[in-house]
Design a protein around this motif. Structure first.
Motif, mmCIF file in Angstrom:
data_model
loop_
_atom_site.group_PDB
_atom_site.id
_atom_site.type_symbol
_atom_site.label_atom_id
_atom_site.label_comp_id
_atom_site.label_asym_id
_atom_site.label_seq_id
_atom_site.Cartn_x
_atom_site.Cartn_y
_atom_site.Cartn_z
ATOM 1 N N ILE A 248 0.845 -1.204 0.000
ATOM 2 C CA ILE A 248 0.000 0.000 0.000
ATOM 3 C C ILE A 248 0.877 1.249 0.000
ATOM 4 O O ILE A 248 0.598 2.214 -0.730
ATOM 5 N N PHE A 249 1.928 1.243 0.812
ATOM 6 C CA PHE A 249 2.844 2.385 0.847
ATOM 7 C C PHE A 249 3.501 2.605 -0.514
ATOM 8 O O PHE A 249 3.658 3.750 -0.962
ATOM 9 N N ASN A 250 3.860 1.526 -1.183
ATOM 10 C CA ASN A 250 4.485 1.636 -2.501
ATOM 11 C C ASN A 250 3.530 2.254 -3.507
ATOM 12 O O ASN A 250 3.921 3.117 -4.309
ATOM 13 N N TRP A 251 2.259 1.835 -3.482
ATOM 14 C CA TRP A 251 1.281 2.399 -4.410
ATOM 15 C C TRP A 251 1.001 3.868 -4.101
ATOM 16 O O TRP A 251 0.847 4.687 -5.007
ATOM 17 N N MET A 252 0.903 4.218 -2.820
ATOM 18 C CA MET A 252 0.610 5.603 -2.459
ATOM 19 C C MET A 252 1.764 6.542 -2.802
ATOM 20 O O MET A 252 1.557 7.744 -3.002
ATOM 21 N N SER A 253 2.984 6.025 -2.892
ATOM 22 C CA SER A 253 4.137 6.869 -3.205
ATOM 23 C C SER A 253 4.277 7.148 -4.691
ATOM 24 O O SER A 253 5.116 7.962 -5.084
ATOM 25 N N ARG A 254 3.459 6.517 -5.525
ATOM 26 C CA ARG A 254 3.543 6.735 -6.967
ATOM 27 C C ARG A 254 2.710 7.954 -7.366
ATOM 28 O O ARG A 254 1.688 8.246 -6.759
ATOM 29 N N PRO A 255 3.135 8.661 -8.403
ATOM 30 C CA PRO A 255 2.428 9.901 -8.773
ATOM 31 C C PRO A 255 1.093 9.675 -9.472
ATOM 32 O O PRO A 255 0.238 10.569 -9.457
ATOM 33 N N GLN A 256 0.887 8.508 -10.099
ATOM 34 C CA GLN A 256 -0.355 8.277 -10.831
ATOM 35 C C GLN A 256 -1.553 8.179 -9.871
ATOM 36 O O GLN A 256 -1.512 7.482 -8.868
ATOM 37 N N GLU A 257 -2.621 8.874 -10.220
ATOM 38 C CA GLU A 257 -3.819 8.884 -9.381
ATOM 39 C C GLU A 257 -4.460 7.506 -9.312
ATOM 40 O O GLU A 257 -5.059 7.139 -8.292
#
Length: 292
Positions: A248-257
């Motif tokens: 989840i942390f990895n996904w939240m750190s990505r710029p894509q909405e």
């Protein structure tokens, strides 16, 4: 009692009743505010992530494309991690509490140990990550493996389980133990048949809260080198792994909405896992409470 004293008493009583009403109102407002914040967060997460939850989301691995991303590796990694944390932390934690409460002499050293256990219960989780990195990853040569992660998280929840188990054991009426001794039971027989079953609801409550914390922690696992992007389900305890909080942390750190919505879906799965754990604990606790 003269008239002036009576009037003064009535005045004090009225002031106490007003303070009581004000305190009740403040407690109700605090509870309502907390529930509203919680409901708002859950609503936002459900609104953002519910459209991504399907069978493929649970069975697919992580992907660079949001529509193909899944939590298979993270979900099974979390389950595998907890299969190590649960027996290790419960056996050591409850066993330590039993020894300190029932067997250990009340000396300065025992009080010093208990003080340190209470202190460790409030230590930030990142410290346990550094400890796990030093002892398990490098000291024991386990590397960045599932076993190292499980032992590190066991250290994290162990002090809380010990403290909660001690409080549960202290709440058992002394008369129950004395009645067992009067019937000729040994100390261990009394603990096994009387004390532990009577304290089981309290022990279970503390354990499930501690294990729920372990499910949601990411910092200690990041320190010991847990992966964020793997395409296999960890089976060997010496393999690398990932867990839901790190994914989840990895996904939240990505710029894509879109990845933020995928992260919201992962949060929903994590919440469902926590609710399932708590539901099982509540059922077991209620069964024991009805008996004792």
């Amino acid at each position: 009692m003269n008239m002036l004293d009576h009037k003064a008493m009535q005045k004090r009583m009225k002031r106490r009743f007003r303070i009581d009403v004000l305190q009740r109102l403040l407690f109700v407002l605090a509870t309502v505010a907390s529930l509203l914040i919680l409901l708002l967060l859950i609503y936002q997460i459900v609104k953002q992530g519910i459209s991504y939850i399907d069978f493929g989301f649970v069975t697919h691995f992580s992907s660079r494309r949001p529509e193909d991303a899944g939590i298979a590796a993270a979900l099974w990694g979390t389950i595998a991690l907890m299969s190590i944390v649960t027996p290790v932390s419960l056996l050591l934690g409850v066993g330590t509490a039993l020894y300190l409460e029932e067997y250990a002499p009340r000396t300065a050293f025992t009080r010093f140990v208990e003080l340190n256990i209470h202190t460790l219960a409030g230590v930030p989780s990142i410290v346990f990550g550094l400890l796990g990195l030093t002892v398990f990853v490098y000291g024991m040569g386990l590397g960045q493996s599932l076993l190292a992660g499980g032992l590190t998280m066991s250290l994290l929840v162990l002090p809380t389980i010990v403290v909660a188990s001690q409080e549960a054991l202290r709440s058992v009426s002394r008369s129950l133990q004395e009645a067992s001794y009067a019937l000729g039971a040994t100390k261990w027989r009394t603990l096994r048949s009387v004390v532990i079953p009577a304290a089981f609801p309290g022990i279970l409550t503390g354990c499930i809260l501690s294990l729920s914390r372990a499910v949601g922690e990411a910092a200690p696992l990041l320190v010991i080198g847990a992966l964020a992007f793997i395409h296999y389900i960890p089976v060997n305890p010496l393999e690398g792994f990932t867990v839901l909080p790190i994914q989840i942390f990895n996904w939240m750190s990505r710029p894509q909405e879109e990845f933020h919505s995928v992260a919201a879906a992962g949060i929903l799965v994590l919440l469902a896992l926590l609710l399932a754990m708590n539901a099982i604990a509540v059922l077991l606790r209620n069964r024991k409470q009805k008996r004792y």
